[in-house]
Design an enzyme around this catalytic site. Structure first.
Site, PDB file in Angstrom:
ATOM      1  N   HIS A   1       0.769  -1.134   0.152  1.00  0.00           N
ATOM      2  CA  HIS A   1       0.132   0.162   0.141  1.00  0.00           C
ATOM      3  C   HIS A   1       0.773   1.193   0.106  1.00  0.00           C
ATOM      4  O   HIS A   1       0.735   2.134  -0.992  1.00  0.00           O
ATOM      5  CB  HIS A   1      -0.756   0.124   1.177  1.00  0.00           C
ATOM      6  CG  HIS A   1      -1.916  -1.056   1.382  1.00  0.00           C
ATOM      7  ND1 HIS A   1      -2.067  -1.801   2.472  1.00  0.00           N
ATOM      8  CD2 HIS A   1      -2.965  -1.336   0.507  1.00  0.00           C
ATOM      9  CE1 HIS A   1      -3.122  -2.530   2.444  1.00  0.00           C
ATOM     10  NE2 HIS A   1      -3.619  -2.197   1.154  1.00  0.00           N
TER      11      HIS A   1
ATOM     12  N   LYS B   1     -17.604  -6.114   7.282  1.00  0.00           N
ATOM     13  CA  LYS B   1     -16.440  -6.711   7.412  1.00  0.00           C
ATOM     14  C   LYS B   1     -15.596  -5.788   8.628  1.00  0.00           C
ATOM     15  O   LYS B   1     -14.951  -4.969   8.461  1.00  0.00           O
ATOM     16  CB  LYS B   1     -15.585  -6.497   5.954  1.00  0.00           C
ATOM     17  CG  LYS B   1     -14.857  -7.831   5.779  1.00  0.00           C
ATOM     18  CD  LYS B   1     -14.364  -7.702   4.269  1.00  0.00           C
ATOM     19  CE  LYS B   1     -13.155  -6.790   3.982  1.00  0.00           C
ATOM     20  NZ  LYS B   1     -12.548  -6.674   2.629  1.00  0.00           N
TER      21      LYS B   1
ATOM     22  N   ARG C   1      -1.904  -5.948  -8.499  1.00  0.00           N
ATOM     23  CA  ARG C   1      -0.866  -7.054  -7.972  1.00  0.00           C
ATOM     24  C   ARG C   1      -0.712  -8.055  -9.091  1.00  0.00           C
ATOM     25  O   ARG C   1       0.352  -8.123  -9.888  1.00  0.00           O
ATOM     26  CB  ARG C   1      -1.266  -7.704  -6.670  1.00  0.00           C
ATOM     27  CG  ARG C   1      -0.879  -6.955  -5.469  1.00  0.00           C
ATOM     28  CD  ARG C   1      -1.375  -7.444  -4.214  1.00  0.00           C
ATOM     29  NE  ARG C   1      -2.862  -7.256  -4.327  1.00  0.00           N
ATOM     30  CZ  ARG C   1      -3.619  -7.355  -3.359  1.00  0.00           C
ATOM     31  NH1 ARG C   1      -3.105  -7.641  -2.172  1.00  0.00           N
ATOM     32  NH2 ARG C   1      -4.746  -7.147  -3.361  1.00  0.00           N
TER      33      ARG C   1
ATOM     34  N   SER D   1      -3.085  -7.717   3.104  1.00  0.00           N
ATOM     35  CA  SER D   1      -3.190  -7.638   4.318  1.00  0.00           C
ATOM     36  C   SER D   1      -3.657  -8.918   5.068  1.00  0.00           C
ATOM     37  O   SER D   1      -3.312  -9.031   6.366  1.00  0.00           O
ATOM     38  CB  SER D   1      -4.391  -6.477   4.573  1.00  0.00           C
ATOM     39  OG  SER D   1      -4.100  -5.142   4.108  1.00  0.00           O
TER      40      SER D   1
HETATM   41  P1  ADP Z   1      -9.763  -3.448  -0.932  1.00  0.00           P
HETATM   42  O1  ADP Z   1     -10.177  -4.348   0.187  1.00  0.00           O
HETATM   43  O2  ADP Z   1     -10.424  -2.215  -1.346  1.00  0.00           O
HETATM   44  O3  ADP Z   1      -9.164  -4.104  -1.921  1.00  0.00           O
HETATM   45  P2  ADP Z   1      -6.928  -3.158   0.089  1.00  0.00           P
HETATM   46  O4  ADP Z   1      -6.854  -2.581   1.499  1.00  0.00           O
HETATM   47  O5  ADP Z   1      -6.805  -4.725   0.286  1.00  0.00           O
HETATM   48  O6  ADP Z   1      -8.617  -2.525   0.123  1.00  0.00           O
HETATM   49  O7  ADP Z   1      -6.133  -2.460  -1.050  1.00  0.00           O
HETATM   50  C1  ADP Z   1      -6.185  -1.186  -1.422  1.00  0.00           C
HETATM   51  C2  ADP Z   1      -5.555  -0.858  -2.501  1.00  0.00           C
HETATM   52  O8  ADP Z   1      -4.295  -1.070  -2.407  1.00  0.00           O
HETATM   53  C3  ADP Z   1      -6.058  -1.704  -3.769  1.00  0.00           C
HETATM   54  O9  ADP Z   1      -5.953  -0.843  -4.910  1.00  0.00           O
HETATM   55  C4  ADP Z   1      -5.093  -2.926  -3.926  1.00  0.00           C
HETATM   56  O10 ADP Z   1      -5.131  -3.519  -4.954  1.00  0.00           O
HETATM   57  C5  ADP Z   1      -3.778  -2.147  -3.388  1.00  0.00           C
HETATM   58  N1  ADP Z   1      -2.847  -3.082  -2.948  1.00  0.00           N
HETATM   59  C6  ADP Z   1      -3.081  -3.882  -1.695  1.00  0.00           C
HETATM   60  N2  ADP Z   1      -1.699  -4.814  -1.654  1.00  0.00           N
HETATM   61  C7  ADP Z   1      -0.924  -4.145  -2.385  1.00  0.00           C
HETATM   62  C8  ADP Z   1       0.503  -4.457  -2.720  1.00  0.00           C
HETATM   63  N3  ADP Z   1       0.993  -5.593  -2.211  1.00  0.00           N
HETATM   64  N4  ADP Z   1       0.999  -3.942  -3.978  1.00  0.00           N
HETATM   65  C9  ADP Z   1       0.177  -2.903  -4.609  1.00  0.00           C
HETATM   66  N5  ADP Z   1      -1.020  -2.666  -4.439  1.00  0.00           N
HETATM   67  C10 ADP Z   1      -1.423  -3.201  -3.438  1.00  0.00           C
END
Ligand code: ADP
Length: 161
Positions: A18, A42, A91, A129
């Site tokens: 992130h 959630k 990703r 996460s």
């Molecule tokens: P959501 O539940 O909306 O997917 P996340 O917190 O999982 O929320 O992800 C928020 C953003 O960060 C999304 O655009 C996701 O694709 C991106 N993201 C999450 N992990 C990574 C990573 N390891 N590398 C790049 N982008 C990521």
């Protein structure tokens, strides 16, 4: 006119994946709002307030980044803060289908707001996460995938101090 972007997500908790997207977005846009989705269906590990606090701690060095919580429609949040773009990270191919649906829906809701995708840094393409939480739950090493402050917060949550 200032170019404003929104980086939305759950951030439960924020990872280096992130952080990489937020940092790169902060270089391309004048102002970046990281918006933490308050999703009652959630519950998550960290409360929205805790997530905001953790993100604030690890983004201190980026002066044009501000953290907010939101519920409701993302496009409405974008309008409220004057953002013309949503920035998301991609990703792997597995992210693609869901992101296509999300982007198409947001475009239908408001065609003036565009969604931009940044390819993940190769080092972080396998970080999520959920995986971080799973590893931290059993006191596994997460120092390569989250900042030290997040590692400490995870240890506290899982009583591994
Ligand atoms: P959501 O539940 O909306 O997917 P996340 O917190 O999982 O929320 O992800 C928020 C953003 O960060 C999304 O655009 C996701 O694709 C991106 N993201 C999450 N992990 C990574 C990573 N390891 N590398 C790049 N982008 C990521």
């Amino acid at each position: 006119m200032d170019r404003v972007a929104v980086c939305p997500g759950s951030f439960d908790p924020i990872t280096y994946g992130h952080l990489d997207i937020i940092e790169r977005t902060s270089k391309v846009f004048d102002k970046v709002y990281v918006s933490v989705l308050k999703n009652s269906s959630k519950p998550g590990l960290f409360t929205p307030d805790e997530r905001v606090e953790l993100i604030e701690t690890v983004t201190q060095e980026f002066p044009n980044v501000e953290i907010r919580q939101f519920d409701g429609l993302l496009v409405d949040f974008c309008k409220d803060v004057g953002a013309g773009a949503i920035v998301r990270g991609l990703r792997a191919v597995s992210d693609f289908e869901y992101e296509m649906q999300l982007t198409s829906m947001n475009r239908k809701l408001d065609s003036t707001i565009d969604t931009i995708y940044m390819m993940t840094n190769n080092n972080y393409s396998f970080i999520s996460s959920s995986i971080v939480k799973e590893v931290a739950k059993y006191d596994g090493k997460v120092e390569d995938v989250v900042p030290p402050e997040i590692e400490v917060a995870l240890k506290k949550k899982f009583n591994h101090e």
